[in-house]
Enzyme design. Structure first.
Site, PDB file in Angstrom:
ATOM      1  N   ASP A  30      78.798 -40.349 -33.539  1.00 14.27           N
ATOM      2  CA  ASP A  30      78.152 -41.669 -33.538  1.00 14.27           C
ATOM      3  C   ASP A  30      77.692 -42.095 -32.144  1.00 14.27           C
ATOM      4  O   ASP A  30      77.789 -43.276 -31.774  1.00 14.27           O
ATOM      5  CB  ASP A  30      79.101 -42.731 -34.144  1.00 14.27           C
ATOM      6  N   ARG A  85      80.836 -36.256 -42.611  1.00 12.43           N
ATOM      7  CA  ARG A  85      81.173 -35.097 -41.764  1.00 12.43           C
ATOM      8  C   ARG A  85      80.256 -35.042 -40.556  1.00 12.43           C
ATOM      9  O   ARG A  85      79.105 -35.460 -40.623  1.00 12.43           O
ATOM     10  CB  ARG A  85      81.054 -33.801 -42.543  1.00 12.43           C
ATOM     11  N   ILE A  86      80.817 -34.473 -39.494  1.00 10.78           N
ATOM     12  CA  ILE A  86      80.036 -34.271 -38.276  1.00 10.78           C
ATOM     13  C   ILE A  86      79.085 -33.101 -38.527  1.00 10.78           C
ATOM     14  O   ILE A  86      79.493 -32.072 -39.074  1.00 10.78           O
ATOM     15  CB  ILE A  86      80.987 -33.918 -37.098  1.00 10.78           C
ATOM     16  N   GLY A 105      77.494 -35.670 -30.472  1.00 13.01           N
ATOM     17  CA  GLY A 105      78.734 -36.448 -30.441  1.00 13.01           C
ATOM     18  C   GLY A 105      79.012 -37.146 -31.766  1.00 13.01           C
ATOM     19  O   GLY A 105      78.296 -36.969 -32.753  1.00 13.01           O
ATOM     20  N   ASN A 152      71.506 -41.570 -38.729  1.00 12.63           N
ATOM     21  CA  ASN A 152      72.762 -41.884 -39.403  1.00 12.63           C
ATOM     22  C   ASN A 152      72.910 -43.398 -39.459  1.00 12.63           C
ATOM     23  O   ASN A 152      72.476 -44.099 -38.553  1.00 12.63           O
ATOM     24  CB  ASN A 152      73.928 -41.293 -38.603  1.00 12.63           C
ATOM     25  N   THR A 153      73.525 -43.861 -40.517  1.00  7.74           N
ATOM     26  CA  THR A 153      73.846 -45.285 -40.580  1.00  7.74           C
ATOM     27  C   THR A 153      75.358 -45.445 -40.483  1.00  7.74           C
ATOM     28  O   THR A 153      76.125 -44.685 -41.080  1.00  7.74           O
ATOM     29  CB  THR A 153      73.233 -45.961 -41.829  1.00  7.74           C
ATOM     30  N   HIS A 154      75.776 -46.411 -39.670  1.00  5.42           N
ATOM     31  CA  HIS A 154      77.196 -46.565 -39.336  1.00  5.42           C
ATOM     32  C   HIS A 154      77.606 -48.032 -39.506  1.00  5.42           C
ATOM     33  O   HIS A 154      76.899 -48.927 -39.025  1.00  5.42           O
ATOM     34  CB  HIS A 154      77.405 -46.124 -37.875  1.00  5.42           C
ATOM     35  N   ASP A 175      73.175 -37.078 -32.446  1.00  8.03           N
ATOM     36  CA  ASP A 175      73.266 -36.035 -31.421  1.00  8.03           C
ATOM     37  C   ASP A 175      74.569 -35.264 -31.654  1.00  8.03           C
ATOM     38  O   ASP A 175      75.179 -35.393 -32.721  1.00  8.03           O
ATOM     39  CB  ASP A 175      73.132 -36.630 -30.011  1.00  8.03           C
ATOM     40  N   ARG A 227      84.600 -23.532 -40.261  1.00  5.95           N
ATOM     41  CA  ARG A 227      83.702 -24.661 -40.034  1.00  5.95           C
ATOM     42  C   ARG A 227      82.281 -24.157 -39.722  1.00  5.95           C
ATOM     43  O   ARG A 227      81.283 -24.690 -40.188  1.00  5.95           O
ATOM     44  CB  ARG A 227      84.284 -25.472 -38.867  1.00  5.95           C
TER      45      ARG A 227
HETATM   46  C1  GRF Z   1      78.270 -46.848 -45.423  1.00 10.63           C
HETATM   47  O1  GRF Z   1      78.906 -48.015 -44.936  1.00 10.63           O
HETATM   48  C2  GRF Z   1      78.062 -45.846 -44.334  1.00 10.63           C
HETATM   49  O2  GRF Z   1      77.694 -46.401 -43.119  1.00 10.63           O
HETATM   50  C3  GRF Z   1      79.447 -45.272 -44.244  1.00 10.63           C
HETATM   51  O3  GRF Z   1      79.795 -45.054 -45.584  1.00 10.63           O
HETATM   52  C4  GRF Z   1      79.176 -46.076 -46.364  1.00 10.63           C
HETATM   53  C5  GRF Z   1      78.430 -45.371 -47.472  1.00 10.63           C
HETATM   54  O4  GRF Z   1      78.310 -46.171 -48.588  1.00 10.63           O
HETATM   55  N1  GRF Z   1      79.509 -44.137 -43.382  1.00 10.63           N
HETATM   56  P1  GRF Z   1      77.711 -45.660 -49.975  1.00 10.63           P
HETATM   57  O5  GRF Z   1      78.470 -44.430 -50.410  1.00 10.63           O
HETATM   58  O6  GRF Z   1      76.252 -45.351 -49.762  1.00 10.63           O
HETATM   59  O7  GRF Z   1      77.905 -46.824 -50.900  1.00 10.63           O
END
Ligand code: GRF
Length: 187
Positions: free
Chosen positions: A142, A88-89, A140, A104-106, A138, A62
């Site tokens: 998310d 991945r982290i 952690g 990051n988008t979650h 960071d 890793r």
């Molecule tokens: C998004 O919902 C993102 O938050 C999540 O994976 C999805 C990615 O979508 N971790 P895409 O591959 O950009 O369509």
């Protein structure tokens, strides 16, 4: 300083596409992935943006993979790293080097439902409202400082696929808005 955006993506790359379809496109210097099959790599190729793939199975540990990813990213001297569906982290040294410069988008309202299964986890729990979050990364999972969130009501008997697609519609716009405001006025 002119923004240099580097987008990390593992999957279909529809969030990347939202960035490429916005005025931010001209600041994207590279796309990185961990998955050679990622649609995101094809999307980058279609518009002539440089792309790289750092495949975990090609490294003995890793830590070696973390270092290779950090090197690959560093080669583009990004001012902002965008994890847009990168599954991945990120290693602690990468996070340290780019403190407050990785977002990051979650697909959930953090701190609820962190991790890779946020959408099914929210459905299974039975929450009536979920949504999406853009946050700084960071060490952690998310856990970094939240930058923006938007809520969505879950429809009765909604499937995971349907809900995730509705969340992604909101995520795409939110990601573009957040990055636009983070990079500010640009030359
Ligand atoms: C998004 O919902 C993102 O938050 C999540 O994976 C999805 C990615 O979508 N971790 P895409 O591959 O950009 O369509």
């Amino acid at each position: 300083m002119t923004a240099r955006l580097l987008v990390l993506a593992s999957g279909t790359g529809s969030l990347l596409q939202a960035v490429l379809d916005s005025p931010l496109a001209r600041y994207v210097v590279a796309v990185g992935s961990d998955n050679p099959e990622a649609g995101a790599l094809e999307r980058a190729a279609e518009v002539g943006i440089e792309a790289f793939c750092v495949i975990p199975s090609e490294f003995p540990s890793r830590r070696h993979w973390d270092q290779a990813l950090q090197r690959a990213i560093g080669a583009y001297a990004p001012t902002l790293v965008i994890s847009a569906g990168f599954m991945r982290i990120l290693g602690p040294e990468l996070v340290q080097e780019y403190r407050n410069r990785i977002i990051n988008t979650h697909p959930a309202l953090l701190p609820a439902f962190p991790g890779a299964h946020a959408v099914p986890d929210a459905l299974r729990y039975g929450v009536k409202v979920t949504g999406c979050t853009v946050h700084f990364v960071d060490e952690g999972v998310d856990t970094g400082t939240i930058i923006a969130q938007e809520a969505l009501a879950i429809e009765p008997n909604e499937t995971e696929e349907h809900l995730h697609e509705r969340i992604k519609v909101v995520e795409r716009a939110m990601l573009v808005d957040v990055v636009t405001s983070l990079i500010g006025e640009q030359p």
